[in-house]
Design an enzyme around this catalytic site. Structure first.
Site, PDB file in Angstrom:
ATOM      1  N   HIS A 155       0.846  -1.205   0.000  1.00 31.87           N
ATOM      2  CA  HIS A 155       0.000   0.000   0.000  1.00 31.87           C
ATOM      3  C   HIS A 155       0.886   1.263   0.000  1.00 31.87           C
ATOM      4  CE1 HIS A 155      -2.989   2.841   1.396  1.00 31.87           C
ATOM      5  NE2 HIS A 155      -3.874   1.934   1.746  1.00 31.87           N
ATOM      6  N   GLU A 255      -1.127   1.267  -5.159  1.00 33.13           N
ATOM      7  CA  GLU A 255      -0.858   0.051  -4.394  1.00 33.13           C
ATOM      8  C   GLU A 255      -0.763  -1.152  -5.326  1.00 33.13           C
ATOM      9  OE1 GLU A 255      -3.950  -0.074  -1.371  1.00 33.13           O
ATOM     10  OE2 GLU A 255      -4.179   2.083  -1.552  1.00 33.13           O
TER      11      GLU A 255
HETATM   12  C1  BG6 Z   1      -7.104   1.917   0.583  1.00 33.24           C
HETATM   13  C2  BG6 Z   1      -8.528   1.514   0.488  1.00 33.24           C
HETATM   14  O1  BG6 Z   1      -6.310   0.900   0.070  1.00 33.24           O
HETATM   15  O2  BG6 Z   1      -6.753   2.138   1.947  1.00 33.24           O
HETATM   16  C3  BG6 Z   1      -9.413   2.595   1.113  1.00 33.24           C
HETATM   17  O3  BG6 Z   1      -8.886   1.280  -0.873  1.00 33.24           O
HETATM   18  C4  BG6 Z   1      -8.956   2.852   2.542  1.00 33.24           C
HETATM   19  O4  BG6 Z   1     -10.773   2.191   1.083  1.00 33.24           O
HETATM   20  C5  BG6 Z   1      -7.484   3.180   2.543  1.00 33.24           C
HETATM   21  O5  BG6 Z   1      -9.721   3.920   3.090  1.00 33.24           O
HETATM   22  C6  BG6 Z   1      -6.905   3.437   3.942  1.00 33.24           C
HETATM   23  O6  BG6 Z   1      -7.171   2.359   4.772  1.00 33.24           O
HETATM   24  P1  BG6 Z   1      -6.717   2.371   6.290  1.00 33.24           P
HETATM   25  O7  BG6 Z   1      -7.276   1.108   6.903  1.00 33.24           O
HETATM   26  O8  BG6 Z   1      -5.215   2.381   6.313  1.00 33.24           O
HETATM   27  O9  BG6 Z   1      -7.309   3.620   6.891  1.00 33.24           O
END
Ligand code: BG6
Length: 279
Positions: A155, A255
């Site tokens: 990510h 990502e």
């Molecule tokens: C992204 C998702 O990968 O991560 C989103 O597609 C999400 O929907 C974002 O809001 C952040 O996620 P987190 O759990 O780190 O707040």
């Protein structure tokens, strides 16, 4: 040189610097949260309001979403993006033999705590190469007696000079799932960010290029045919306690993933590697 560092609250990370680059990697989540080439500004974005605390994911860098991406398919009470980013990993190898590239390998194995969240035996290895380019290779091994399915993502939060000048090249004509609308759509031209964006692109052909007014970054993926593009934009950014109110203007997530139709099934003993190379 690799240095083991500890914050006052006990949060541990490694700082790795060589002739070409510096990186910082937390043991929690094997979460790389800083990478900059020597003499250059950081390539990855890190929230100035991020938590560095046990059990809370760092906001920025490259969190590992595993063994599921996003919400759990059937149980919304389970943690978003799985548990790998919140568990403590072990450093199992450090290779400093090259003055311009440092290799690190982290490992996470099933435990009583993981088996309560996901009932399979596994071994995860994250190999990181910090140099003129940054490479992360996440290998999943099925150590169970039954097959399992995973969805996952590296990510990556990229720093951009301004979100208005940023765009992604390489996704034109690709189908994507718009998670905000709950619909499948087709990308027309390059991806510009002018509102909240949360999309899973399918049948992605790497590389993807992220351009802004100051630079271009190349993202290569291997073992992946899906990529997630995310920017929370104004309202969501203000709701998030670990982002300052205008942080959406200087970040964009691309990502490298195995998400939706691209999730992978592993038989006992089988391995799968998901790799991102950032240059
Ligand atoms: C992204 C998702 O990968 O991560 C989103 O597609 C999400 O929907 C974002 O809001 C952040 O996620 P987190 O759990 O780190 O707040």
């Amino acid at each position: 040189m690799a240095e083991h560092k500890k914050l006052a609250n006990g949060f541990e990370y490694l700082q790795v610097c060589n002739e070409r680059a510096c990186a910082r990697i937390a043991l929690q989540g094997a979460h790389l949260f800083h990478y900059a080439r020597t003499g250059e500004v950081p390539l990855l974005w890190l929230s100035e309001a991020s938590f560095f605390e046990k059990g809370k994911a760092i906001r920025g860098g490259i969190p590992i979403c595993w063994p599921w991406f996003g919400r759990h398919d059937t149980d919304p009470a389970l943690p978003q993006h799985g548990f790998a980013r919140n568990f403590l990993w072990q450093l199992v190898e450090l290779d400093e033999s090259d003055a311009g590239a440092t290799g690190l390998t982290f490992s996470l194995k099933h435990s009583e705590a993981s088996l309560q969240l996901w009932p399979y035996r596994f071994e995860l290895l994250l190999h990181i190469m910090v140099g003129k380019t940054l490479t992360l290779m996440l290998t999943t091994k099925n150590c169970d007696k039954q097959s399992f399915e995973i969805s996952e993502a590296l990510h990556s939060y990229f720093a951009v000079s301004t979100i208005d000048s940023a765009y992604i090249q390489g996704l034109a004509g690709r189908r994507y799932y718009d998670a905000l609308a709950g619909e499948d759509r087709v990308q027309q031209g390059n991806v510009f960010i002018t509102e909240e964006v949360d999309r899973i692109y399918e049948e992605v052909q790497y590389p993807l290029l992220l351009h802004d007014s100051d630079r271009s970054v190349r993202v290569d993926g291997q073992g992946s045919s899906s990529a997630v593009v995310w920017n929370p934009w104004i309202d969501k950014c203000r709701e998030m306690t670990d982002m300052v109110y205008d942080a959406y203007q200087t970040m964009l997530c691309i990502e490298t993933a195995n998400a939706r139709q691209d999730q992978r099934s592993l038989r006992p003993g089988e391995k799968h590697s998901l790799t991102v190379i950032i240059s």
